[in-house]
Scaffold this active site. Sequence first.
Site: not given
Ligand code: 3PG
Length: 214
Positions: A43, A47, A71, A131
């Site tokens: 994924e 960002r 995102t 999610k």
């Molecule tokens: C996401 O976007 O899914 C999270 O930022 C991932 O979360 P983590 O960095 O705590 O694994």
Amino acid sequence: MSGEPEIARLKACGVVPVVVIDEAEVAVPLARALLAGGIDVIEVTLRRPAALAALERIAREVPEILSVAGTVVTPLQVAEVKRVGAQAVVSPGFSEAVDEAMRAAGLPWLPGVATASDCMRAVSAGRVTCKFFPAEQAGGTPVLKALSGPFPQLKFCPTGGVSLANLADYLALPQVICVGGSWLVPADAVAKRDWARVTQLAREARDAVKAIRG
Ligand code: 3PG
């Protein structure tokens, strides 16, 4: 609902590496490092400006890995990730605008949910796989179990605070198809092009999934 083969691949893999890519040229070696460790899903989060170019390279040069755009928060981004060949889309939350754009795009979509109201909106839109974000911060497995009471039809990919230390707690739940997290691809490993470390982390995660699921 479209996207069953992609959802099946997420489920089969069990772990979704959530990655932030600053330079598009790392995308291909990074995807190959994950594959070498037995993880065939990536994924790439939108960002950073390099994300679309990274997704495009992965789709073109590493077709064995399932390329997921993360995102994604606007309809315009839906069109962009479809154009560069993303095979599935993940969002941190739910919006009707993105839901509509995803329908038009015809790609599988995992909207983010953290509350009963979020789940109601997802269910109203006919969404089945979500999610659960931010998983740990939103209350972890007790909250996920509580949400499954009124929403037994929903399946989840918990992400946010998930790691090797707690992934078993989530994967043990029947409503959890896979977990996601950034721990598999540390920023410093990417900066140093330390692909052996990424492969090692991927292998550990894959082994952990196998140990739980048999
Ligand atoms: C996401 O976007 O899914 C999270 O930022 C991932 O979360 P983590 O960095 O705590 O694994």
